[in-house]
Write a protein that holds these residues in place. Structure first.
Motif, mmCIF file in Angstrom:
data_model
loop_
_atom_site.group_PDB
_atom_site.id
_atom_site.type_symbol
_atom_site.label_atom_id
_atom_site.label_comp_id
_atom_site.label_asym_id
_atom_site.label_seq_id
_atom_site.Cartn_x
_atom_site.Cartn_y
_atom_site.Cartn_z
ATOM 1 N N ALA A 113 0.788 -1.266 -0.007
ATOM 2 C CA ALA A 113 0.135 0.003 -0.055
ATOM 3 C C ALA A 113 0.849 1.310 -0.068
ATOM 4 N N SER A 119 -2.050 7.458 0.049
ATOM 5 C CA SER A 119 -2.727 8.623 -0.998
ATOM 6 C C SER A 119 -2.487 9.999 -0.587
ATOM 7 N N HIS A 148 -4.335 8.195 3.384
ATOM 8 C CA HIS A 148 -4.794 7.060 4.031
ATOM 9 C C HIS A 148 -4.061 5.836 2.955
ATOM 10 N N THR A 169 -3.513 3.131 0.602
ATOM 11 C CA THR A 169 -4.074 2.892 -0.649
ATOM 12 C C THR A 169 -3.411 1.486 -1.642
ATOM 13 N N THR A 179 -3.320 0.057 -8.214
ATOM 14 C CA THR A 179 -4.370 0.098 -9.013
ATOM 15 C C THR A 179 -3.897 -0.652 -10.356
ATOM 16 N N THR A 209 -0.398 6.782 -7.464
ATOM 17 C CA THR A 209 -0.140 5.302 -7.835
ATOM 18 C C THR A 209 1.222 5.135 -8.312
ATOM 19 N N THR A 224 -4.610 -3.679 2.713
ATOM 20 C CA THR A 224 -4.688 -2.486 2.179
ATOM 21 C C THR A 224 -6.276 -2.308 1.719
ATOM 22 N N ASP A 225 -6.730 -1.146 1.373
ATOM 23 C CA ASP A 225 -7.939 -0.837 1.023
ATOM 24 C C ASP A 225 -8.156 -1.221 -0.497
ATOM 25 N N PRO A 243 -8.619 -1.364 -4.364
ATOM 26 C CA PRO A 243 -7.952 -0.656 -5.605
ATOM 27 C C PRO A 243 -8.822 0.484 -5.800
ATOM 28 N N ALA A 244 -8.031 1.642 -6.514
ATOM 29 C CA ALA A 244 -9.065 2.656 -7.001
ATOM 30 C C ALA A 244 -9.797 2.191 -8.146
ATOM 31 N N SER A 290 -10.986 7.131 -11.438
ATOM 32 C CA SER A 290 -9.994 7.906 -10.565
ATOM 33 C C SER A 290 -9.272 8.866 -11.406
#
Length: 326
Positions: free
Chosen positions: A207, A210, A214, A216, A219, A229, A282-283, A285-286, A290
């Motif tokens: 990750a 961002s 936070h 992220t 992608t 990214t 991780t969160d 992906p975007a 985006s």
């Protein structure tokens, strides 16, 4: 920061090196597309020279690109041929795909003058690759990526029909033509970000912070990718190459060339996510929409020989160690 003492000396010696990566590409089918696109004589000569290369390592491709310093369209054609698709029609994803064609020719060879001039002035201007890195080390790859997609007068970016995977190949070669392979750069440099690189980053669970701060996830390059990214990926590759060099220094290994960021890129590409362990949470992906993407062409079909005679298990072990120590 965790230690890399677990990385074995033997593994370091077996790692792939970017300068020696060889990707065989067929060139049959190109000439007809070039003629249709109205390509200039230097472009035809460049393709013919590439076809005659017996050594298609990155180092040799760079030498060929330098021969065409005054012919930016020829350089662009060489890069797309080097990174082109495999299959029944090897140029399908590069200059012959009907989905990305403009009129009767390929958009990056038969674009309107404003697209063509803006693209080539940017992509093959030495000041973009060298001065930008010297002036602002952290933002240089991001600035290049933003300029590729965010030209104020061009709604589809500098090269309509060209997405992240191939756009970053152009950014990479523009930088490498200036910097060479033999001396590690002092700052992050633009690198290639394609689907295989992404699969490895995702498998490692990496990750990055961002713009909002936070964590992220990285992608898929086929989506419209956030500028942050690409910046984060180039920075990770730069930092990991430095850590490998520290490890080499600690074991006093003579005869092992210094690692550069594109060596990390080639490891990520070669492994393609296989044998890697998730090291972070991780969160998601975007998603599509985006900022910072651009229209995408088909992802190339990768021939297994593109990874060469590499010890992929050694590359996976080293990548796992680097991710765990991050």
């Amino acid at each position: 920061m965790a230690s890399l003492e677990g990385i074995k000396d033997d593994d370091l010696q077996r790692l792939p090196r970017a300068s020696e990566q060889r990707i065989p590409r067929r060139v049959d089918g190109w000439r007809a597309h070039l003629a249709e696109a109205g390509a200039s004589p230097p472009v035809h000569r460049a393709v013919d020279q590439y076809a005659e290369l017996t050594d298609r390592s990155r180092r040799r491709v760079r030498e060929l690109l330098l021969e065409y310093q005054g012919a930016p369209q020829a350089r662009t054609a060489i890069v797309f041929l080097w990174g082109g698709a495999r299959g029944k029609n090897p140029s399908l994803a590069v200059i012959g795909n009907p989905r990305v064609r403009s009129g009767s020719g390929a958009p990056w060879l038969r674009a309107a003058d404003d697209h063509r001039d803006a693209a080539h002035t940017f992509l093959w201007n030495p000041r973009i690759a060298s001065d930008g890195i010297e002036q602002d080390s952290l933002v240089a790859p991001r600035a290049a990526f933003e300029k590729l997609w965010s030209h104020p007068n061009l709604s589809q970016g500098l090269l309509p029909g060209c997405g992240t995977a191939f756009g970053t190949k152009l950014l990479y070669w523009a930088a490498r033509c200036e910097l060479g392979f033999d001396v590690p750069p002092e700052h992050p440099i633009p690198l290639i970000y394609d689907l295989r690189v992404f699969e490895s980053l995702r498998a490692l669970g990496l990750a990055y912070p961002s713009d909002e701060g936070h964590p992220t996830a990285f992608t898929n390059p086929q989506r419209k990718m956030p500028f942050a990214t690409y910046e984060a990926y180039c920075r990770i590759a730069y930092e990991w190459s430095n850590r490998l060099n520290e490890r080499v220094a600690n074991i006093n290994h003579e005869g092992l060339d210094a690692f550069v960021p594109d060596d990390v890129e080639v490891m990520l590409f070669a492994v393609n996510g296989v044998g890697l362990r998730t090291s972070q949470c991780t969160d998601e992906p975007a998603t599509e929409g985006s900022d910072g993407g651009g229209p995408e062409i088909d992802e190339p079909q990768v021939d297994p020989s593109s990874t060469g005679d590499l010890d992929l298990a050694a590359a996976a072990r080293v990548l796992n160690a680097l991710a765990a120590a991050a």
